[in-house]
Write an enzyme that holds these catalytic residues in place. Structure first.
Site, PDB file in Angstrom:
ATOM      1  N   LYS A  88      -0.152  -0.585   5.100  1.00 25.77           N
ATOM      2  CA  LYS A  88       0.130  -2.027   5.107  1.00 25.77           C
ATOM      3  C   LYS A  88       1.239  -2.381   6.099  1.00 25.77           C
ATOM      4  CE  LYS A  88      -1.567  -2.449   0.446  1.00 25.77           C
ATOM      5  NZ  LYS A  88      -2.062  -3.459  -0.461  1.00 25.77           N
TER       6      LYS A  88
ATOM      7  N   HIS B 217       0.281  -5.350  -9.840  1.00 25.77           N
ATOM      8  CA  HIS B 217      -0.941  -4.654  -9.450  1.00 25.77           C
ATOM      9  C   HIS B 217      -1.245  -3.613 -10.524  1.00 25.77           C
ATOM     10  CE1 HIS B 217      -3.500  -1.943  -7.054  1.00 25.77           C
ATOM     11  NE2 HIS B 217      -3.659  -2.932  -6.179  1.00 25.77           N
TER      12      HIS B 217
ATOM     13  N   GLN C 140       3.470  -4.614  -0.733  1.00 25.32           N
ATOM     14  CA  GLN C 140       3.199  -5.878  -0.037  1.00 25.32           C
ATOM     15  C   GLN C 140       4.407  -6.367   0.744  1.00 25.32           C
ATOM     16  OE1 GLN C 140       0.290  -7.735   1.273  1.00 25.32           O
ATOM     17  NE2 GLN C 140      -0.112  -6.635  -0.614  1.00 25.32           N
TER      18      GLN C 140
ATOM     19  N   ASP D  77       7.859  -1.921  -6.465  1.00 17.32           N
ATOM     20  CA  ASP D  77       6.599  -1.724  -5.758  1.00 17.32           C
ATOM     21  C   ASP D  77       6.671  -2.544  -4.474  1.00 17.32           C
ATOM     22  OD1 ASP D  77       4.048  -2.005  -4.720  1.00 17.32           O
ATOM     23  OD2 ASP D  77       3.080  -2.473  -6.621  1.00 17.32           O
TER      24      ASP D  77
ATOM     25  N   CYS E 187      -6.955  -6.535  -8.047  1.00 15.95           N
ATOM     26  CA  CYS E 187      -6.322  -5.517  -8.892  1.00 15.95           C
ATOM     27  C   CYS E 187      -5.161  -6.093  -9.700  1.00 15.95           C
ATOM     28  CB  CYS E 187      -5.858  -4.318  -8.076  1.00 15.95           C
ATOM     29  SG  CYS E 187      -7.194  -3.368  -7.352  1.00 15.95           S
TER      30      CYS E 187
END
Length: 408
Positions: free
Chosen positions: A228, A125, A205, A202, A366
């Protein structure tokens, strides 16, 4: 099909699912962008503002102490959620982007020098690209990129070749927002540690789909966003190993992050407050605890199994649509389904689906460098959550056939 305890009952927990869009019942398939919020989270938000709205940590009156207690309860709850050794290793931020910037601008500025190398991957991202580019421009570091295959999987042999004594940071996505790929992060971390590099994951997600255990992973930094994970927007965390966070300078200056201030010198607060300058996002932090409780009540295993079944059903169904190509066919995926349809622009597809009450995401997500690698401008992305149903996927397939008839 898994039914735990009852999908209809779960759907009743999410008031927004009763919305009607253009005369059609909402079908929400944009969960990779943000998940919807259960009533328990909404009630926690309003409950804070109605009953104990106050600034935290410094007040001694009843409301301030109650707000402080609820705020710190969330920190301890998040510690348990990711299995961090210490609650002070959980830093509240405004989301994954903010967390990555904190590491880049604090750890990176202090410990990296000209010629040092930072490794990211092709599927990152923008939030895990741009902060490192900025650091490289400032410090004279080198940014290296792990390539992928056509299925959307990392080429781990190439990653191993990149690692050297110059490698100081490896920062990769745990699960891709654009492809759904689950990366072999345990292997990535072990290999990076062998050359002395620190690793940031990261987890924006991955956090709503996968079990998180930062101790088992032995990861140095982990970033995620609560919006999320069925929680509020504008709130996330950075996990960091205590010895690293202790060695890092503050990212922002102001109230709360200080011990003593004179015009000559300021001494900084202890963890975690050293990195939490100013009045924080109190209400959303308080409500985030209830989102984590909700996920644990359903059970991560149950959620993962059900979402996997939704993904398989949707994947098999879209393969029957002529001219449709799935983008991202890794062996291990979270419930993200990206695709293109020959002769049709993804934005046109989304407009037709929206007219049917179906919310999907289109564009480059993104991840422009990833789209360039795949030779496309963008995709249509349907992403599934625990409240989605087979019937909703059938509506998506019907909508895609309608779009193909209109545009094909």
């Amino acid at each position: 099909m898994t039914n735990f305890p009852d999908i209809a009952s779960i759907r009743k927990d999410f008031p927004i699912l009763n919305e009607v869009i253009g005369g059609k019942q909402l079908v929400y398939f944009d969960n990779a962008a943000t998940t919807q919020k259960p009533r328990i989270v909404l009630d926690a938000l309003s409950g804070y503002y109605e009953h104990y709205n106050a600034n935290i940590h410094r007040g001694i009156h009843h409301l301030a102490e109650k707000a402080t207690g609820a705020f710190e309860d969330t920190r301890r709850r998040m510690q348990k959620f990711i299995n961090a050794p210490l609650s002070e290793e959980v830093i509240f931020t405004y989301g994954t982007t903010d967390s990555i910037n904190l590491v880049a601008q604090s750890y990176g500025r202090k410990f990296l020098k000209e010629g040092d190398e930072i490794i990211i991957s092709t599927m990152e991202h923008h939030s895990n690209i741009v902060p490192w580019q900025m650091l490289c421009e400032e410090k004279g570091c080198v940014l290296r990129v792990i390539p992928i295959n056509d299925e959307g999987e990392l080429l781990m042999d190439e990653y191993e070749k990149m690692l050297s004594g110059k490698t100081k940071i490896v920062s990769v996505v745990h699960a891709s927002n654009a492809l759904g790929t689950i990366n072999p992060v345990s292997d990535i971390i072990k290999k990076a540690h062998k050359v002395g590099a620190k690793v940031l994951l990261d987890g924006a997600q991955a956090s709503s789909h996968l079990f998180l255990d930062v101790q088992a992973l032995d990861v140095d930094f982990y970033a995620l966003s609560l919006h999320k994970i069925y929680g509020p927007t504008g709130m996330g965390i950075l996990y960091g190993k205590k010895e690293l966070l202790d060695a890092m300078p503050p990212y922002r200056g102001g109230g709360e992050m200080i011990k003593e201030v004179t015009f000559e010198k300021t001494t900084y607060n202890e963890l975690p407050y050293k990195f939490e300058a100013g009045t924080p996002n109190i209400a959303d932090v308080v409500a985030a605890k209830y989102a984590l409780d909700y996920v644990d009540t359903l059970g991560k295993d149950n959620i993962a199994k059900y979402e996997s079944e939704l993904l398989k059903y949707a994947t098999d169904a879209v393969r029957e649509i002529p001219g449709l190509k799935i983008i991202g066919q890794a062996k291990d995926k979270v419930s993200v389904l990206s695709f293109v349809i020959e002769g049709m622009h993804h934005q046109d597809i989304a407009v037709i689906l929206d007219n049917q009450g179906i919310a999907v995401r289109t564009g480059h997500h993104c991840t422009q460098p990833l789209m360039s690698r795949l030779g496309i401008l963008g995709t249509t992305r349907a992403s599934f959550a625990v409240y989605n149903t087979i019937e909703e996927i059938d509506s998506l397939i019907k909508g895609l056939h309608k779009a193909k008839k209109m545009l094909g």
